[in-house]
Design an enzyme around this catalytic site. Structure first.
Site, mmCIF file in Angstrom:
data_model
loop_
_atom_site.group_PDB
_atom_site.id
_atom_site.type_symbol
_atom_site.label_atom_id
_atom_site.label_comp_id
_atom_site.label_asym_id
_atom_site.label_seq_id
_atom_site.Cartn_x
_atom_site.Cartn_y
_atom_site.Cartn_z
ATOM 1 N N LEU A 82 -32.720 -0.134 -9.698
ATOM 2 C CA LEU A 82 -32.791 -0.092 -8.388
ATOM 3 C C LEU A 82 -31.196 0.307 -7.968
ATOM 4 C CD1 LEU A 82 -34.175 -3.537 -7.293
ATOM 5 C CD2 LEU A 82 -35.237 -1.321 -7.760
ATOM 6 N N SER A 86 -26.947 4.836 -2.508
ATOM 7 C CA SER A 86 -28.286 5.220 -1.327
ATOM 8 C C SER A 86 -28.055 5.329 -0.037
ATOM 9 C CB SER A 86 -29.142 3.965 -1.493
ATOM 10 O OG SER A 86 -28.458 2.887 -1.139
ATOM 11 N N THR A 127 -38.022 7.470 -3.382
ATOM 12 C CA THR A 127 -37.834 7.145 -2.026
ATOM 13 C C THR A 127 -38.587 8.115 -1.270
ATOM 14 O OG1 THR A 127 -36.114 7.658 -0.290
ATOM 15 C CG2 THR A 127 -35.592 8.431 -2.278
ATOM 16 N N GLU A 129 -37.202 9.867 1.054
ATOM 17 C CA GLU A 129 -36.225 10.629 1.214
ATOM 18 C C GLU A 129 -36.481 12.215 0.354
ATOM 19 O OE1 GLU A 129 -33.257 11.379 3.521
ATOM 20 O OE2 GLU A 129 -34.442 9.991 4.461
ATOM 21 N N TYR A 151 -28.593 12.910 -1.725
ATOM 22 C CA TYR A 151 -29.034 11.744 -2.119
ATOM 23 C C TYR A 151 -30.747 12.153 -2.339
ATOM 24 C CZ TYR A 151 -31.702 7.374 -1.854
ATOM 25 O OH TYR A 151 -32.553 6.251 -1.854
ATOM 26 N N LYS A 155 -32.680 11.980 -6.312
ATOM 27 C CA LYS A 155 -33.711 11.028 -6.287
ATOM 28 C C LYS A 155 -34.926 11.858 -6.788
ATOM 29 C CE LYS A 155 -32.624 6.681 -5.340
ATOM 30 N NZ LYS A 155 -32.849 5.611 -6.317
ATOM 31 N N ARG A 186 -29.884 -6.319 4.739
ATOM 32 C CA ARG A 186 -29.488 -4.742 4.782
ATOM 33 C C ARG A 186 -28.292 -4.410 4.734
ATOM 34 N NH1 ARG A 186 -31.085 0.219 2.938
ATOM 35 N NH2 ARG A 186 -32.810 1.380 4.375
HETATM 36 O O1 F7E Z 1 -31.033 6.403 8.912
HETATM 37 C C1 F7E Z 1 -30.508 8.057 12.252
HETATM 38 C C2 F7E Z 1 -30.292 8.799 10.799
HETATM 39 O O2 F7E Z 1 -29.236 5.669 7.169
HETATM 40 C C3 F7E Z 1 -32.169 6.410 9.569
HETATM 41 C C4 F7E Z 1 -31.932 4.597 2.857
HETATM 42 O O3 F7E Z 1 -32.337 3.276 2.350
HETATM 43 O O4 F7E Z 1 -34.162 5.121 3.562
HETATM 44 C C5 F7E Z 1 -32.772 4.783 3.951
HETATM 45 O O5 F7E Z 1 -32.418 6.413 4.326
HETATM 46 C C6 F7E Z 1 -32.338 7.553 10.552
HETATM 47 C C7 F7E Z 1 -31.566 8.626 10.129
HETATM 48 O O6 F7E Z 1 -31.700 5.399 6.555
HETATM 49 C C8 F7E Z 1 -27.326 6.561 13.071
HETATM 50 O O7 F7E Z 1 -30.078 10.315 11.316
HETATM 51 C C9 F7E Z 1 -28.930 7.646 13.930
HETATM 52 O O8 F7E Z 1 -32.560 9.703 10.905
HETATM 53 O O9 F7E Z 1 -30.728 3.941 8.236
HETATM 54 P P1 F7E Z 1 -30.866 5.136 7.785
HETATM 55 P P2 F7E Z 1 -32.402 6.823 5.889
HETATM 56 O O10 F7E Z 1 -31.235 7.855 5.896
HETATM 57 O O11 F7E Z 1 -33.573 7.083 6.381
HETATM 58 C C10 F7E Z 1 -34.691 5.745 2.585
HETATM 59 C C11 F7E Z 1 -36.025 5.497 2.321
HETATM 60 C C12 F7E Z 1 -33.588 5.648 1.234
HETATM 61 O O12 F7E Z 1 -33.933 5.744 0.291
HETATM 62 C C13 F7E Z 1 -32.287 5.586 1.644
HETATM 63 O O13 F7E Z 1 -31.509 5.119 0.422
HETATM 64 O O14 F7E Z 1 -31.096 6.955 11.747
HETATM 65 N N1 F7E Z 1 -29.243 7.493 12.583
HETATM 66 N N2 F7E Z 1 -27.762 7.338 14.136
HETATM 67 C C14 F7E Z 1 -28.229 6.751 12.171
HETATM 68 N N3 F7E Z 1 -28.245 6.496 10.689
HETATM 69 C C15 F7E Z 1 -27.093 5.842 10.378
HETATM 70 N N4 F7E Z 1 -27.022 5.280 9.110
HETATM 71 N N5 F7E Z 1 -26.144 5.496 11.650
HETATM 72 C C16 F7E Z 1 -26.052 5.788 12.809
HETATM 73 O O15 F7E Z 1 -25.198 5.760 13.333
#
Ligand code: F7E
Length: 329
Positions: A82, A86, A127, A129, A151, A155, A186
């Site tokens: 795991l 990430s 993932t 992603e 990332y 993966k 989280r």
């Molecule tokens: O972003 C948008 C951002 O960082 C979700 C990881 O666990 O799931 C996760 O990846 C969405 C994106 O997760 C902010 O642009 C807006 O569209 O929570 P996140 P992620 O990138 O989807 C997958 C399955 C994995 O495998 C990864 O390891 O939210 N967003 N504004 C933002 N995201 C963040 N982090 N912060 C912001 O301010």
């Protein structure tokens, strides 16, 4: 008694998986970075309550010998890999370390298992992603990959390595293609926790605004506790196979915000500020899982709904901050 080895045991999924496997009677071993051992109070907040029931080993995803030694001495029956860098945003800031650590780490642990305990079953944390700029909605095991971040690329390589060890060396090696999964454990850098923590801080008068990037992105968000059950079910099969795990529902970031603020009796429009610096160079616009294969073969289905997940996270952050605790449980 079955033995399990978990890399990233101190992360969100590692902590839920450990609890789940302890309940099932496993002897649980985990690999953590040496630096975590030097400051356990800070790094082990998710596993503090089970530390006396599990065995922790110091190792590094960057060091083949350290991983090999642990595999050879523990001799696990099942290994869940795991650990990874990430956080998608960070992978753009430092492509090289994300790609090096994630790809080499997976390769090192796969090779260590093959050499030291070839009969050990191996799980790779793949993932959604990997689908990235997805060719179809919803995504299933046959949807082509088009990763949109370093990332995601790392993966896809890990997924390919895992499949190749299965095909070339006959190892029981499989990947769970997990869509976004969240919980009160989280990390604070991910959008869901960033939002629920901010909602709690605003409610308690500790924060005035929340800066966010793209609110239009759509994600399939489930509960981590449900997803570790799917991991284990895959590993109980007689033959290794890869599975998509998600909820089959998609929501925008804005919908998450509306529910989270609403649950605390707040209007999100009074607090959320869009910050263009938080947009990603290339975004993943829409993810939605078709988990029908997992349902059919594993009998797996998610239990916690999107609405329940949001409430669970807001309530946990409100409760924690009301007790005066910082960024730990
Ligand atoms: O972003 C948008 C951002 O960082 C979700 C990881 O666990 O799931 C996760 O990846 C969405 C994106 O997760 C902010 O642009 C807006 O569209 O929570 P996140 P992620 O990138 O989807 C997958 C399955 C994995 O495998 C990864 O390891 O939210 N967003 N504004 C933002 N995201 C963040 N982090 N912060 C912001 O301010």
């Amino acid at each position: 008694m079955k033995k399990v080895l978990i890399t990233g045991i101190d992360g969100q999924d590692g902590s839920y998986l450990s609890e789940f496997l302890l309940e099932k009677g496993y002897e649980v071993h985990g690999i953590v970075r040496r630096v975590s051992l030097e400051d356990p109070g800070h790094h082990f907040w998710r596993i503090r309550h089970i530390l006396n029931k599990i065995k922790i080993h110091a190792g590094s995803l960057e060091s083949y010998p350290s991983l090999f030694k642990i595999c050879a001495s523990v001799k696990p029956d099942e290994c869940y890999h795991l650990a990874a860098q990430s956080f998608v945003s960070y992978s753009f800031e430092d492509e090289f370390s994300t790609i090096n650590t994630n790809i080499n780490g997976t390769h090192f642990i796969l090779s260590s298992i093959k050499e030291a305990v070839p009969k050990c079953k191996f799980y790779f944390a793949a993932t959604s992603e990997m689908f990235g700029h997805a060719k179809e909605v919803p995504q299933n095991e046959d949807t082509p990959f088009h990763p949109r971040s370093p990332y995601g690329i790392s993966k896809v390589a890990g997924f390919d390595l895992t499949r190749n060890y299965r095909e070339a060396y006959g190892m029981f090696a499989l990947s769970g293609i997990l869509f976004n999964h969240e919980s009160p454990r989280r990390g604070f850098e991910f959008v869901t926790r960033k939002i629920t923590n901010a909602v709690a801080e605003i409610k308690l008068g500790l924060l005035k605004e929340l800066r966010l990037g793209n609110l239009e992105a759509k994600r399939d968000w489930g509960f981590s506790g449900d997803y570790v059950r799917a991991m284990w079910l895959m590993m109980q099969l007689d033959k290794p196979d890869d599975f998509v795990i998600g909820t089959a529902e998609t929501h925008t970031v804005q919908e998450f915000i509306e529910l989270a603020f609403g649950h605390a009796g707040l209007d999100w429009k009074d607090y959320v500020v869009i910050d263009e610096n938080l947009y990603r160079p290339s975004e993943v616009n829409i993810l939605r899982a078709d988990y029908s294969k997992a349902k059919k073969i594993l009998g797996w289905e998610p239990k916690v709904t999107f609405q329940e997940l949001v409430k669970m996270m807001v309530d946990a952050d409100l409760e924690r901050l009301s007790r005066g605790k910082g960024n730990c449980k």
